[in-house]
Design a protein around this motif. Structure first.
Motif, PDB file in Angstrom:
ATOM      1  N   ASN A  16      44.484  56.212  34.519  1.00 48.14           N
ATOM      2  CA  ASN A  16      45.213  55.021  34.955  1.00 48.14           C
ATOM      3  C   ASN A  16      44.428  53.759  34.617  1.00 48.14           C
ATOM      4  O   ASN A  16      43.226  53.701  34.883  1.00 48.14           O
ATOM      5  N   VAL A  17      45.119  52.770  34.067  1.00 46.54           N
ATOM      6  CA  VAL A  17      44.438  51.518  33.740  1.00 46.54           C
ATOM      7  C   VAL A  17      44.638  50.548  34.904  1.00 46.54           C
ATOM      8  O   VAL A  17      45.735  50.041  35.144  1.00 46.54           O
ATOM      9  N   THR A  18      43.556  50.329  35.650  1.00 48.14           N
ATOM     10  CA  THR A  18      43.585  49.348  36.729  1.00 48.14           C
ATOM     11  C   THR A  18      42.931  48.070  36.187  1.00 48.14           C
ATOM     12  O   THR A  18      43.102  47.742  35.013  1.00 48.14           O
ATOM     13  N   SER A  19      42.161  47.378  36.986  1.00 47.15           N
ATOM     14  CA  SER A  19      41.554  46.122  36.531  1.00 47.15           C
ATOM     15  C   SER A  19      40.371  45.784  37.435  1.00 47.15           C
ATOM     16  O   SER A  19      40.371  46.132  38.625  1.00 47.15           O
ATOM     17  N   ALA A  20      39.414  45.058  36.872  1.00 49.09           N
ATOM     18  CA  ALA A  20      38.315  44.546  37.700  1.00 49.09           C
ATOM     19  C   ALA A  20      38.891  43.692  38.834  1.00 49.09           C
ATOM     20  O   ALA A  20      38.330  43.638  39.937  1.00 49.09           O
ATOM     21  N   SER A  21      40.038  43.076  38.571  1.00 49.83           N
ATOM     22  CA  SER A  21      40.695  42.259  39.600  1.00 49.83           C
ATOM     23  C   SER A  21      41.139  43.114  40.788  1.00 49.83           C
ATOM     24  O   SER A  21      41.190  42.625  41.923  1.00 49.83           O
ATOM     25  N   GLY A  22      41.447  44.363  40.539  1.00 48.96           N
ATOM     26  CA  GLY A  22      41.839  45.270  41.624  1.00 48.96           C
ATOM     27  C   GLY A  22      40.669  45.694  42.478  1.00 48.96           C
ATOM     28  O   GLY A  22      40.840  46.183  43.604  1.00 48.96           O
ATOM     29  N   ILE A  23      39.456  45.537  41.949  1.00 52.41           N
ATOM     30  CA  ILE A  23      38.240  45.874  42.723  1.00 52.41           C
ATOM     31  C   ILE A  23      37.718  44.625  43.435  1.00 52.41           C
ATOM     32  O   ILE A  23      37.386  44.658  44.615  1.00 52.41           O
ATOM     33  N   HIS A  24      37.654  43.523  42.684  1.00 53.57           N
ATOM     34  CA  HIS A  24      36.966  42.331  43.200  1.00 53.57           C
ATOM     35  C   HIS A  24      37.911  41.216  43.647  1.00 53.57           C
ATOM     36  O   HIS A  24      37.480  40.281  44.321  1.00 53.57           O
ATOM     37  N   GLY A  25      39.200  41.288  43.215  1.00 57.60           N
ATOM     38  CA  GLY A  25      40.132  40.190  43.486  1.00 57.60           C
ATOM     39  C   GLY A  25      39.904  39.037  42.519  1.00 57.60           C
ATOM     40  O   GLY A  25      38.843  38.945  41.884  1.00 57.60           O
ATOM     41  N   ALA A  26      40.904  38.188  42.370  1.00 59.15           N
ATOM     42  CA  ALA A  26      40.770  36.993  41.528  1.00 59.15           C
ATOM     43  C   ALA A  26      41.816  35.986  41.975  1.00 59.15           C
ATOM     44  O   ALA A  26      42.953  36.367  42.290  1.00 59.15           O
ATOM     45  N   PRO A  27      41.464  34.686  42.012  1.00 62.07           N
ATOM     46  CA  PRO A  27      42.447  33.696  42.451  1.00 62.07           C
ATOM     47  C   PRO A  27      43.650  33.663  41.516  1.00 62.07           C
ATOM     48  O   PRO A  27      43.500  33.835  40.305  1.00 62.07           O
ATOM     49  N   GLY A  28      44.833  33.483  42.079  1.00 63.56           N
ATOM     50  CA  GLY A  28      46.052  33.461  41.271  1.00 63.56           C
ATOM     51  C   GLY A  28      46.585  34.855  40.984  1.00 63.56           C
ATOM     52  O   GLY A  28      47.610  35.008  40.330  1.00 63.56           O
ATOM     53  N   GLN A  29      45.874  35.863  41.467  1.00 64.32           N
ATOM     54  CA  GLN A  29      46.262  37.243  41.126  1.00 64.32           C
ATOM     55  C   GLN A  29      46.482  38.110  42.368  1.00 64.32           C
ATOM     56  O   GLN A  29      46.135  39.291  42.363  1.00 64.32           O
ATOM     57  N   THR A  30      47.042  37.520  43.434  1.00 64.57           N
ATOM     58  CA  THR A  30      47.225  38.346  44.646  1.00 64.57           C
ATOM     59  C   THR A  30      48.134  39.538  44.359  1.00 64.57           C
ATOM     60  O   THR A  30      47.821  40.670  44.766  1.00 64.57           O
ATOM     61  N   ALA A  31      49.237  39.304  43.653  1.00 61.36           N
ATOM     62  CA  ALA A  31      50.146  40.421  43.350  1.00 61.36           C
ATOM     63  C   ALA A  31      49.476  41.396  42.393  1.00 61.36           C
ATOM     64  O   ALA A  31      49.501  42.615  42.609  1.00 61.36           O
ATOM     65  N   TYR A  32      48.867  40.862  41.347  1.00 61.63           N
ATOM     66  CA  TYR A  32      48.228  41.713  40.330  1.00 61.63           C
ATOM     67  C   TYR A  32      47.095  42.526  40.968  1.00 61.63           C
ATOM     68  O   TYR A  32      46.998  43.746  40.752  1.00 61.63           O
ATOM     69  N   ALA A  33      46.250  41.854  41.762  1.00 62.11           N
ATOM     70  CA  ALA A  33      45.121  42.561  42.400  1.00 62.11           C
ATOM     71  C   ALA A  33      45.634  43.618  43.373  1.00 62.11           C
ATOM     72  O   ALA A  33      45.086  44.727  43.450  1.00 62.11           O
ATOM     73  N   ALA A  34      46.706  43.278  44.112  1.00 67.63           N
ATOM     74  CA  ALA A  34      47.269  44.264  45.052  1.00 67.63           C
ATOM     75  C   ALA A  34      47.774  45.483  44.284  1.00 67.63           C
ATOM     76  O   ALA A  34      47.540  46.638  44.682  1.00 67.63           O
TER      77      ALA A  34
END
Ligand SMILES: NC(=O)c1ccc[n+]([C@@H]2O[C@H](COP(=O)([O-])OP(=O)(O)OC[C@H]3O[C@@H](n4cnc5c(N)ncnc54)[C@H](OP(=O)(O)O)[C@@H]3O)[C@@H](O)[C@H]2O)c1
Length: 254
Positions: free
Chosen positions: A146-164
């Motif tokens: 599965n391709v997740t993202s560093a944003s899914g581990i650490h969070g990133a501003p502007g990416q609440t939906a993407y990080a979730a």
């Protein structure tokens, strides 16, 4: 005698294979000996061109580009069935790669933006994996990547939906790994940081320069970097790795 290629004889399904990381995965899997069925959403021409490129580069290797809108349950189920049919019912590797960003501050986010990101990135984990899990289990061998993202581990501003959505993929990966480990099937996730694809091409130049200065390697990664990691995880060399989230980000967060 020549050494067998790492993915010789493997049957692989890749979602979102028409561009970016997915296209690099299709190319490398085929180069490493696999037959590949991959999905696309809007980029039909690019997907067909990639298929022809793969067939020309590796005569005898099988490659199919199939319509595969992963956020839509029945559509994804049709894609999974057609992919499996193309591969004569055999599946060794499923790469859940398709994904979108719709970056916007949470205070301005509309419900349809939230839904699109969650349905595409996380809903697809159910929509595509559910119809393909039994072929893997029956074989008592195979892997889901599965391709997740560093944003899914650490969070990133502007990416609440993407990080979730990407955090959800991590939970899904770990739970499924625990369910399937005893049945011979491994499940892992890769978490890219900033990778040069159409997805990051949309970032404004000054923002890109700032981000690069914060990455220890001072550069974005390439789609081929991520494909190499996924192909390693798809190979027998990774047979004792499961339930893991492997970050590939140039050390973005240390
Ligand atoms: N690039 C990065 O920096 C980065 C970082 C972390 C994680 N990721 C993740 O890596 C994966 C690939 O990203 P990328 O950078 O290669 O993105 P990209 O260049 O924008 O390509 C996205 C791919 O996903 C497909 N796709 C999008 N929505 C879809 C849908 N509803 N149904 C089926 N396919 C769909 C696209 O297909 P069509 O073109 O046919 O529509 C395309 O093949 C994504 O999951 C992304 O979240 C990327």
């Amino acid at each position: 005698m020549a050494e067998a290629l790492p993915l010789s004889g493997r049957s692989c399904v890749v979602t979102g294979g028409s561009r970016g990381i997915g296209a690099a995965v299709v190319r490398l899997m085929a180069a490493q000996g696999a037959d590949v069925a991959f999905g696309y959403h809007h980029s039909a021409d690019r997907a067909e061109a990639l298929c022809e490129e793969v067939r020309a580069a590796h005569p005898g290797r099988r490659c199919a580009a199939l319509p595969g809108e992963v956020s839509d349950g029945p559509g994804a189920q049709k894609f999974a069935a057609e992919a499996l049919d193309f591969l004569d019912g055999r599946l060794d590797v499923l790469v859940n790669n398709a994904g979108v960003t719709r970056d916007v501050s949470f205070a301005r986010m509309r419900r349809d933006q939230w839904d699109e990101v969650l349905d595409t990135n996380l809903g697809s984990m159910f929509n595509v994996t559910r119809p393909l899990v039994m072929p893997l289990v029956r074989q008592r061998k195979g892997t889901v990547l599965n391709v997740t993202s560093a944003s899914g581990i650490h969070g990133a501003p502007g990416q609440t939906a993407y990080a979730a959505s990407k955090s959800g993929i991590i939970g899904f990966t770990k739970a499924l790994a625990k369910e399937l480990g005893g049945l011979g099937v491994t499940v892992n996730a890769v978490a890219p940081g900033f990778i040069e694809t159409d997805m990051t091409a949309a970032l404004p130049g000054p923002h890109t320069d700032l981000v690069k200065s914060m990455i220890p390697t001072h550069a974005f990664g390439s789609a081929e970097d991520v494909a190499a990691l996924l192909c390693f995880l798809a190979s027998d060399r990774a047979r004792y790795i499961t339930g893991q989230v492997i970050e590939i980000s140039g050390g973005l967060v240390l």
